[in-house]
Write a protein that holds these residues in place. Structure first.
Motif, PDB file in Angstrom:
ATOM      1  N   MET A 208      87.129  59.970 -61.068  1.00  0.00           N
ATOM      2  CA  MET A 208      86.382  60.696 -62.093  1.00  0.00           C
ATOM      3  C   MET A 208      85.561  61.839 -61.509  1.00  0.00           C
ATOM      4  SD  MET A 208      84.929  57.627 -64.395  1.00  0.00           S
ATOM      5  CE  MET A 208      85.957  56.348 -65.019  1.00  0.00           C
ATOM      6  N   ILE A 209      85.470  61.906 -60.193  1.00  0.00           N
ATOM      7  CA  ILE A 209      84.667  62.938 -59.530  1.00  0.00           C
ATOM      8  C   ILE A 209      85.595  64.062 -59.083  1.00  0.00           C
ATOM      9  CG2 ILE A 209      83.142  63.438 -57.586  1.00  0.00           C
ATOM     10  CD1 ILE A 209      82.333  60.449 -57.655  1.00  0.00           C
ATOM     11  N   ASP A 210      85.349  65.248 -59.624  1.00  0.00           N
ATOM     12  CA  ASP A 210      86.167  66.397 -59.261  1.00  0.00           C
ATOM     13  C   ASP A 210      86.121  66.648 -57.753  1.00  0.00           C
ATOM     14  OD1 ASP A 210      86.909  66.861 -61.889  1.00  0.00           O
ATOM     15  OD2 ASP A 210      85.298  68.309 -62.253  1.00  0.00           O
ATOM     16  N   HIS A 211      87.268  66.880 -57.174  1.00  0.00           N
ATOM     17  CA  HIS A 211      87.410  67.233 -55.760  1.00  0.00           C
ATOM     18  C   HIS A 211      86.832  66.160 -54.835  1.00  0.00           C
ATOM     19  CE1 HIS A 211      88.624  71.069 -57.383  1.00  0.00           C
ATOM     20  NE2 HIS A 211      87.448  71.184 -57.990  1.00  0.00           N
ATOM     21  N   TYR A 212      86.936  64.925 -55.216  1.00  0.00           N
ATOM     22  CA  TYR A 212      86.408  63.812 -54.428  1.00  0.00           C
ATOM     23  C   TYR A 212      86.972  63.836 -53.009  1.00  0.00           C
ATOM     24  CZ  TYR A 212      85.537  59.024 -52.863  1.00  0.00           C
ATOM     25  OH  TYR A 212      85.137  57.930 -52.150  1.00  0.00           O
TER      26      TYR A 212
END
Length: 186
Positions: free
Chosen positions: A18-22
């Motif tokens: 769910m975290i962009d560019h994790y």
């Protein structure tokens, strides 16, 4: 997580997804992000037989699954079943409160369903449900009227401001507090 959308679920099942560019975050950051996984319950794939258990839970799950069905006739049939099943709940006060919540949920998510038809279904299943439905409808209508009156006062205040009328006169004419009127100036 309980999902009851029209489309098939295609979202991530982990917090990291769910975290962009994790994957581009440095290890010094990712080491502090918990790797939670959640269990997905996609209600649209369950049959009625699979939704077993507590009657109120069954009603909630069926309502959530069915709320997005855009076929009005089918929606009314399901609503009839839900209201009928509420009659099986032993705690009558809880069933009454639950009925009110169910109706508010339906009316807030399905503007295409007719209040009159919902009332007829409730009355058909139980005269008591019909009476509760009428009381609820009257309450919703009054709330709508109150919101309309408030919106009208705000519109009048806005128009008076645009005409350059003094704040004191606007407060007197509308009955609105001065701070509420000042918000309209922006």
């Amino acid at each position: 997580m309980i999902y009851h959308g029209q489309e098939q679920w295609n979202g991530p099942l982990k917090l990291s997804g769910m975290i962009d560019h994790y994957e581009q975050l440095p290890d010094t950051v990712t080491q502090y992000i918990p790797e939670y996984r959640y269990i997905l319950y996609n209600l649209s794939t369950y049959t009625d037989q699979e939704l077993v258990g507590n009657m109120l839970l069954l009603i909630v799950l069926r309502a959530m699954r069915a709320i997005l069905i855009k076929d009005g006739k089918n929606s009314y049939t399901i609503l009839h079943e839900l209201v009928f099943n509420l009659e099986k709940v032993e705690d009558k006060e809880k069933a009454k409160q639950f009925f009110e919540t169910l109706i508010i949920y339906i009316l807030s998510t399905r503007q295409d369903l007719e209040l009159k038809r919902i009332y007829e279904i409730a009355k058909e299943v139980s005269l008591e449900r019909g009476e509760v439905m009428m009381t609820l409808a009257e309450k919703l209508i009054m709330e709508g009227m109150e919101k309309g009156v408030e919106k009208g006062k705000l519109e009048v205040a806005k128009n008076l401001l645009e005409l350059g009328i003094e704040m004191e006169k606007i407060v007197k004419a509308t009955g609105l507090p001065e701070d509420e009127i000042k918000k309209l100036m922006n």
